[in-house]
Design an enzyme around this catalytic site. Structure first.
Site, PDB file in Angstrom:
ATOM      1  CB  CYS A  68       5.735   9.959   1.261  1.00 15.17           C
ATOM      2  SG  CYS A  68       4.183   9.168   0.770  1.00 15.17           S
ATOM      3  CD  GLU A 195       3.152   3.959   4.372  1.00 13.87           C
ATOM      4  OE1 GLU A 195       3.918   4.914   4.611  1.00 13.87           O
ATOM      5  OE2 GLU A 195       2.229   4.023   3.537  1.00 13.87           O
ATOM      6  CB  CYS A 204       4.259   2.052   1.108  1.00 13.42           C
ATOM      7  SG  CYS A 204       5.805   2.782   1.714  1.00 13.42           S
TER       8      CYS A 204
END
Length: 262
Positions: A68, A195, A204
């Site tokens: 992430c 996502e 993101c």
């Protein structure tokens, strides 16, 4: 159990130092925006034998993510601001490998961070059947999978309708993050994201990297120049280097500290 809610461009997670039992169930419970604290998931920060720290990411549906981009910047802020390290260059272990962070501080606190995301792999275009319509996407790996779709008008992009279908499309057996991207100029992209495991999010980081890499591969944007990727939650600066390595720079902010009985 104590946690810290942090966000990078509105991509918010609950950060926990340590490894609680059943993190999958905990993420589902705490991520609920009506009955929990509300987040896109939880991120665990742990000791590492091969880096400065290790991070584990659990999405709002309990599934574990490999990487992430917004989350890793907040990990850097967490460990620095809380005194776990005084280093401004850190190596973080993830399921996608070790990532390097450079922290930028102001008055003793981290304000933003740059992340060396490693080499990004852009694959040939795919044409997907989405409810009988042909949709062209560019598959990109940033350690996690992405399907980048270029559109003429981002406001008309079928984010909530096609997004979940593409996420579970047979072309992506493990699921995929879906980015809709409008090219604004050679140095600017507008992106919205569905996502994998979380649905629509404000931002993101890996998706911004994937979108920039796809835009470079198609000749929309140049290499070795900063590309502004504008997301719902703000803007990330992405640079795609000659060898395919991507550098991402963006903010990291603390929202609040919390405590919960588990």
């Amino acid at each position: 159990m104590r946690f810290t809610k942090m966000q990078g461009l509105g991509n918010d997670y609950l950060y926990i130092y340590g490894e609680p039992k059943n993190p999958e169930e905990l993420s589902i419970k705490l991520s609920d925006r009506h009955f929990g604290a509300g987040s896109d998931g939880i991120i665990l920060i742990l000791p590492s034998e091969i880096a400065d720290f290790k991070m584990r990411i659990f999405n709002a549906d309990g599934s574990e993510a490999k990487m992430c981009g917004n989350g890793i910047r907040c990990v850097g802020k967490y460990v620095y601001d809380k005194g776990y390290t005084d280093k401004t260059n850190l190596k973080i272990e993830t399921l996608s490998g070790i990532r390097t962070l450079e922290l930028f501080t102001e008055n003793g606190k981290v304000k933003k961070a740059s992340v060396d995301m490693g080499k990004v792999e852009v694959s040939p275009e795919l044409i997907l059947d989405v409810n009988g319509a042909a949709v062209t996407c560019t598959p990109v790996s940033v350690g996690n999978p992405h399907a980048v779709i270029f559109v003429e008008d981002i406001e008309k992009a079928p984010l909530t309708t096609s997004g979940p279908i593409i996420e579970h499309h047979e072309a992506f057996p493990g699921g995929v993050n879906v980015e809709f991207v409008q090219v604004l100029s050679k140095s600017s992209l507008r992106m919205r994201v569905w996502e994998r495991g979380s649905g629509v999010t404000m931002a993101c980081g890996t998706g911004a990297c994937a979108s920039a890499a796809a835009a470079v591969s198609k000749g929309y944007c140049p290499k070795e120049e900063k590309i502004s990727v504008i997301l719902d939650g703000g803007t990330l600066e992405i640079e795609v280097q000659k060898d395919g390595t991507v550098i991402m720079t963006g903010p990291a902010e603390t929202v609040y500290e919390g405590e919960v009985n588990i």
